[in-house]
Design a protein around this motif. Structure first.
Motif, PDB file in Angstrom:
ATOM      1  N   ASP A   1      58.371 -65.032 -44.051  1.00 40.73           N
ATOM      2  CA  ASP A   1      57.385 -66.011 -44.511  1.00 40.73           C
ATOM      3  C   ASP A   1      56.370 -66.368 -43.431  1.00 40.73           C
ATOM      4  OD1 ASP A   1      58.692 -66.474 -47.018  1.00 40.73           O
ATOM      5  OD2 ASP A   1      60.087 -67.850 -46.018  1.00 40.73           O
ATOM      6  N   ILE A   2      56.724 -66.143 -42.162  1.00 40.78           N
ATOM      7  CA  ILE A   2      56.002 -66.736 -41.039  1.00 40.78           C
ATOM      8  C   ILE A   2      54.885 -65.818 -40.556  1.00 40.78           C
ATOM      9  CG2 ILE A   2      56.256 -67.766 -38.746  1.00 40.78           C
ATOM     10  CD1 ILE A   2      57.761 -69.187 -41.064  1.00 40.78           C
ATOM     11  N   ASP A   3      53.706 -66.412 -40.285  1.00 39.83           N
ATOM     12  CA  ASP A   3      52.582 -65.623 -39.780  1.00 39.83           C
ATOM     13  C   ASP A   3      52.311 -65.939 -38.319  1.00 39.83           C
ATOM     14  OD1 ASP A   3      51.218 -68.060 -39.762  1.00 39.83           O
ATOM     15  OD2 ASP A   3      50.047 -67.613 -41.560  1.00 39.83           O
ATOM     16  N   TYR A   4      51.190 -65.418 -37.809  1.00 41.19           N
ATOM     17  CA  TYR A   4      50.896 -65.555 -36.381  1.00 41.19           C
ATOM     18  C   TYR A   4      50.649 -66.994 -35.962  1.00 41.19           C
ATOM     19  CZ  TYR A   4      45.955 -66.069 -37.629  1.00 41.19           C
ATOM     20  OH  TYR A   4      44.768 -66.522 -38.162  1.00 41.19           O
ATOM     21  N   GLY A   5      50.412 -67.874 -36.916  1.00 45.71           N
ATOM     22  CA  GLY A   5      50.235 -69.292 -36.596  1.00 45.71           C
ATOM     23  C   GLY A   5      51.557 -70.033 -36.473  1.00 45.71           C
TER      24      GLY A   5
END
Length: 248
Positions: free
Chosen positions: A171-175
């Motif tokens: 679920d997690i992105d670069y932010g």
């Protein structure tokens, strides 16, 4: 891929298997992903991509996205995806970007995203004049998805919870928070494949409230309405992370 003289950005792709859902067609969440991706590509071409904004201590923050669906595109069909920013006043805090997905002369969907610019050092919002768009860019004035964004009241109860889980690595992105498209997937995952195949969505609109981070417990809520469904993703402590409307 090309950026023309009126500030539009366009790319041609194919509906590959990773873009399809269980109906052998371009999926809803995948369309949200295409809009997110082409916005990032256009921003990069304009010199206001992720790295450039980070260097300036700024961050593009998506607030609201609506996609209106008109047709379908089957696996391996050709797609043309186009995006363009909306002309705005220098003092505006909210910026809009429009989109169109076409296949062989048919409009598959059109969309609009409302963005804000966050100063990552102060946490304050920046004005449109601080976006960094080229000063000589000629805007395209064509409008799509022009109706005002809707709001979903938080009237959800425990009876509306479809499932609970944690925000996980995918679920997690670069932010370091849950990617915008991951919320769309989480909400649509409240249906079975058979239920989704039976629906004929006219539009889906999502509003982002407060980000989830890896490991956060989340609950997905869904309520039936006269025109479709409303959703919420809430953190374990009950705070809204995202709300959405699916019209069928």
């Amino acid at each position: 891929m090309e950026m023309n003289q009126i500030g539009q950005y366009q790319k041609c792709i194919t509906v590959t298997p990773s873009l399809c859902d269980a109906s052998f067609s371009l999926g809803i969440a995948q369309q949200f992903g295409l809009l997110q991706d082409i916005a990032a590509e256009h921003a990069e071409a304009l010199g206001v991509g992720g790295a450039a904004m980070t260097a300036r201590g700024a961050f593009w923050l998506a607030v609201h996205t609506r996609v209106e669906f008109f047709d379908t595109a089957k696996m391996m069909a050709p797609l043309t995806v186009t995006t363009w920013p909306v002309r705005c006043a220098p003092e505006d805090l909210r910026l809009n970007r429009l989109y169109r997905i076409e296949s062989e002369g048919r409009v598959i969907s059109e969309g609009r995203t409302e963005w804000m610019i966050l100063n990552t050092q102060t946490g304050r919002l920046l004005r449109a004049r601080d976006a960094g768009f080229p000063t000589d860019m000629t805007y395209c004035d064509e409008q799509v998805c022009a109706a005002p964004f809707s709001r979903v009241a938080d009237t959800f109860s425990e009876d509306d919870v479809v499932y609970r889980r944690k925000a996980v690595f995918s679920d997690i992105d670069y932010g370091a928070h849950m990617n915008n498209v991951a919320y769309v997937r989480a909400m649509l995952d409240s249906f079975t494949a058979a239920e989704m195949n039976a629906l004929r969505p006219k539009s889906m609109e999502i509003r982002y409230h407060e980000p989830c981070r890896e490991g956060d417990g989340i609950a997905v809520y869904r309520k039936k309405t006269e025109t479709g469904f409303v959703f919420a993703v809430k953190k374990a402590e009950g705070k809204l992370s995202a709300t959405a409307v699916l019209t069928v």
